[in-house]
Structures are given as structure tokens and as C-alpha cells.
Scaffold this motif. Structure first.
Motif, PDB file in Angstrom:
ATOM      1  N   GLN A 118      48.155 -15.210  11.749  1.00 33.16           N
ATOM      2  CA  GLN A 118      48.336 -16.747  12.332  1.00 33.16           C
ATOM      3  C   GLN A 118      48.075 -17.792  13.917  1.00 33.16           C
ATOM      4  O   GLN A 118      48.122 -18.415  13.712  1.00 33.16           O
ATOM      5  CB  GLN A 118      49.762 -16.520  11.617  1.00 33.16           C
ATOM      6  N   ASP A 119      48.680 -16.209  14.330  1.00 33.33           N
ATOM      7  CA  ASP A 119      48.246 -16.963  16.150  1.00 33.33           C
ATOM      8  C   ASP A 119      47.193 -16.812  15.935  1.00 33.33           C
ATOM      9  O   ASP A 119      46.233 -18.117  16.715  1.00 33.33           O
ATOM     10  CB  ASP A 119      48.270 -15.755  16.412  1.00 33.33           C
ATOM     11  N   ALA A 120      45.878 -17.015  15.342  1.00 37.48           N
ATOM     12  CA  ALA A 120      44.141 -17.586  14.931  1.00 37.48           C
ATOM     13  C   ALA A 120      44.124 -18.657  14.135  1.00 37.48           C
ATOM     14  O   ALA A 120      43.910 -19.514  15.314  1.00 37.48           O
ATOM     15  CB  ALA A 120      43.232 -16.350  14.301  1.00 37.48           C
ATOM     16  N   ILE A 121      44.992 -18.962  13.290  1.00 38.00           N
ATOM     17  CA  ILE A 121      45.048 -20.340  12.861  1.00 38.00           C
ATOM     18  C   ILE A 121      45.612 -21.053  13.841  1.00 38.00           C
ATOM     19  O   ILE A 121      44.601 -23.079  14.208  1.00 38.00           O
ATOM     20  CB  ILE A 121      46.223 -19.608  11.662  1.00 38.00           C
ATOM     21  N   ASP A 122      47.116 -21.097  14.600  1.00 38.21           N
ATOM     22  CA  ASP A 122      47.354 -21.470  15.484  1.00 38.21           C
ATOM     23  C   ASP A 122      46.708 -21.944  16.656  1.00 38.21           C
ATOM     24  O   ASP A 122      46.863 -23.032  17.128  1.00 38.21           O
ATOM     25  CB  ASP A 122      48.994 -21.241  15.903  1.00 38.21           C
ATOM     26  N   LYS A 123      45.966 -20.815  17.207  1.00 28.62           N
ATOM     27  CA  LYS A 123      45.571 -21.128  18.533  1.00 28.62           C
ATOM     28  C   LYS A 123      43.855 -21.414  18.970  1.00 28.62           C
ATOM     29  O   LYS A 123      43.541 -22.219  20.020  1.00 28.62           O
ATOM     30  CB  LYS A 123      46.102 -20.026  19.227  1.00 28.62           C
ATOM     31  N   TYR A 126      37.505 -22.505  18.156  1.00 25.64           N
ATOM     32  CA  TYR A 126      36.493 -21.957  17.197  1.00 25.64           C
ATOM     33  C   TYR A 126      36.623 -20.950  16.998  1.00 25.64           C
ATOM     34  O   TYR A 126      37.562 -20.931  16.529  1.00 25.64           O
ATOM     35  CB  TYR A 126      35.683 -21.140  19.241  1.00 25.64           C
ATOM     36  N   CYS A 127      35.545 -20.544  15.983  1.00 25.71           N
ATOM     37  CA  CYS A 127      35.390 -19.180  15.213  1.00 25.71           C
ATOM     38  C   CYS A 127      35.922 -17.968  15.628  1.00 25.71           C
ATOM     39  O   CYS A 127      35.221 -17.532  16.236  1.00 25.71           O
ATOM     40  CB  CYS A 127      34.101 -19.372  14.750  1.00 25.71           C
ATOM     41  N   PRO A 128      36.964 -17.644  14.647  1.00 25.35           N
ATOM     42  CA  PRO A 128      38.134 -16.474  15.563  1.00 25.35           C
ATOM     43  C   PRO A 128      37.359 -15.463  14.651  1.00 25.35           C
ATOM     44  O   PRO A 128      37.768 -14.201  14.546  1.00 25.35           O
ATOM     45  CB  PRO A 128      39.212 -16.685  15.002  1.00 25.35           C
ATOM     46  N   SER A 156      32.581 -18.026   7.500  1.00 22.47           N
ATOM     47  CA  SER A 156      32.364 -19.440   6.835  1.00 22.47           C
ATOM     48  C   SER A 156      32.331 -20.532   7.668  1.00 22.47           C
ATOM     49  O   SER A 156      31.811 -21.018   7.887  1.00 22.47           O
ATOM     50  CB  SER A 156      33.813 -19.481   6.392  1.00 22.47           C
ATOM     51  N   CYS A 157      32.907 -19.516   9.158  1.00 18.91           N
ATOM     52  CA  CYS A 157      32.779 -20.771  10.337  1.00 18.91           C
ATOM     53  C   CYS A 157      31.476 -20.019  11.270  1.00 18.91           C
ATOM     54  O   CYS A 157      30.602 -20.271  12.468  1.00 18.91           O
ATOM     55  CB  CYS A 157      33.904 -20.706  11.223  1.00 18.91           C
ATOM     56  N   LEU A 158      30.661 -18.833  11.105  1.00 22.60           N
ATOM     57  CA  LEU A 158      30.048 -17.084  11.990  1.00 22.60           C
ATOM     58  C   LEU A 158      28.746 -18.827  12.232  1.00 22.60           C
ATOM     59  O   LEU A 158      28.320 -18.109  12.759  1.00 22.60           O
ATOM     60  CB  LEU A 158      29.262 -16.806  11.058  1.00 22.60           C
ATOM     61  N   ASP A 159      28.437 -18.973  11.128  1.00 23.41           N
ATOM     62  CA  ASP A 159      26.559 -19.681  11.746  1.00 23.41           C
ATOM     63  C   ASP A 159      26.798 -21.042  12.252  1.00 23.41           C
ATOM     64  O   ASP A 159      25.744 -21.187  12.897  1.00 23.41           O
ATOM     65  CB  ASP A 159      26.341 -20.288   9.955  1.00 23.41           C
TER      66      ASP A 159
END
Length: 233
Positions: A118-123, A126-128, A156-159
Motif C-alpha cells: 500500500q505504501d508503494a501504491i501511495d508513494k 515510477y514502476c515500483p 505490468s509496468c517494467l517494460d
């Protein structure tokens, strides 16, 4: 004594933080929990403080003090979240969750990993990719569905990342997690992608690319995959 010697180490240095952290752990081992926590006031938020608090929590578990353990772990989580480096913060949360599991608090470990996601989603802006550490911990906890969801957020966002170094590392670390979670085909696909990217870019170098790929292949071999990639002919 040790406290006086540690005080002579220059302020704002890792050596000073480590020295006071070790003193705090030693005090906790002697049963001086309050003094141990007070000693950590000399330690900046960071790895030394987080590690010391998780060690103190483990000491309290061995002494049968579950309430004290929870208090120390809460302080450790606060220290992890206060780290300047977002990457270090996520890695520290993974460490705390691993220690919680070793202490027998698997439900607490799962809450910690969920909180980190959740912290990653909030903060994250860029691709976490740091969440691979959390996904591995979730997989170790047999929280398979959560591990796969966490990895999906990363892959899903790495590329979209231009940094080949980070992409190879993330794919190489994700492949064994996917395979262990029962997603063998996805794991092997990630492994192949990591190898292709490493060979096609400038990251397949000593001490990084080759070690990442070698480590990944070793982990995948231990999983004993069925027919297909890495299977014996």
C-alpha cells in the motif's frame, strides 16, 4: 565504557549508528529493554535502527514478552517508513516481515507486507520494482495470491523503464518467485526475457548480469520444473 566510545564516533556516520545499535542489542540481551530502546535514540532512522529493533523484538519473544515484541516491531516499522530511501524502506519492511514469520507471527508478517504494498501504491511515482522483495517474502509465507498480485504490479509496468540494469535484475528475481507460486510458464517466460535482455544490452557484465542470470537459473533448477524450459531433454 562502550557508550562513551560510541559517542566519540562522528555524528551522522554509519559507524556511529551501528555502534549504538549493537550496544542497544547487548542491553536487550541483558534484559535491559527500556535502556536498549533509549539507546536507539542515538541511531538515525535506517537499517541499523530497524535491524536493532527487530533483534530486540526477537529477544523479547524468547523471554515470553509478546507485548514487548509487538511494541518493538511497531517501532521498527516506523523506522523503516522514515528512511530517506524509498527502496531501502521497502526492503526494510520485507526484513521485518521475515523476522515476524520466524517469530511465529505469520499473520503479522502478512499485514506488514500488505502495508508495504500500500505504501508503494501511495508513494511510488515510477514502476515500483522494489516490491519484488515483498513478493518474495509473501511467497515464502505461502501467501501465493498476494505474491502474484504484487509481482503483477511490478511486471505490468517494467517494460516502460529505460534502465536495462533494473529490468534484468527485476526479471531475474521475479522468475523463481513466479515458478514457485505455481506459475511455471510465466516464470520461464520472465527468465527467458531476462536472458535475452541481458545479452542484448550492456548489463551482461561481471558482478552483475552474469551473477543475476546464474543465480536465477540455479533457483529455477532447484524447483525441478516440468517439461519445457530448463527441463532435461
Amino acid at each position: 565504557g562502550a557508550l562513551e566510545m560510541a559517542s566519540r564516533i562522528p555524528l551522522g556516520t554509519l559507524d556511529r549508528d551501528r555502534a549504538f545499535a549493537e550496544i542497544a542489542i547487548a542491553r536487550a540481551e541483558k534484559g535491559e529493554i527500556s535502556r536498549a530502546i533509549t539507546t536507539l535514540n542515538h541511531v538515525a532512522a535506517g537499517w541499523s535502527r530497524t535491524r536493532a529493533l527487530t533483534e530486540i523484538a526477537a529477544i523479547q519473544v524468547r523471554r515470553g514478552d509478546r507485548v514487548g515484541m509487538e511494541n518493538a516491531l511497531n517501532l521498527a516499522i516506523s523506522a523503516a517508513r522514515a528512511m530517506e530511501s524509498y527502496w531501502d524502506s521497502i526492503r526494510a519492511m520485507a526484513l521485518i516481515a521475515e523476522q515476524q514469520a520466524k517469530m511465529g507471527d505469520k499473520s503479522g508478517a502478512r499485514r506488514t507486507t500488505a502495508s508495504a504494498v500500500q505504501d508503494a501504491i501511495d508513494k511510488a511515482t515510477y514502476c515500483p520494482v522494489e516490491l519484488v522483495d515483498i513478493a518474495k517474502t509473501q511467497a515464502d509465507l505461502r501467501d501465493t495470491a498476494a505474491a502474484l498480485r504484487t509481482l503483477d504490479r511490478v511486471l505490468s509496468c517494467l517494460d516502460g523503464l529505460e534502465n536495462s540494469y533494473v529490468r534484468v535484475r527485476t526479471l531475474a528475481r521475479s522468475a523463481p518467485i513466479l515458478a514457485r507460486a505455481g506459475e511455471r510458464e510465466a516464470g520461464m517466460a520472465a527468465a527467458k526475457k531476462a536472458i535475452d535482455l541481458a545479452l542484448a544490452s550492456d548489463v551482461y557484465l561481471p558482478n552483475f548480469g552474469d551473477n543475476q542470470i546464474t543465480g536465477m537459473l540455479a533457483e529455477l533448477a532447484d524447483i525441478k520444473p516440468a517439461r519445457g524450459f530448463l527441463a532435461a531433454p
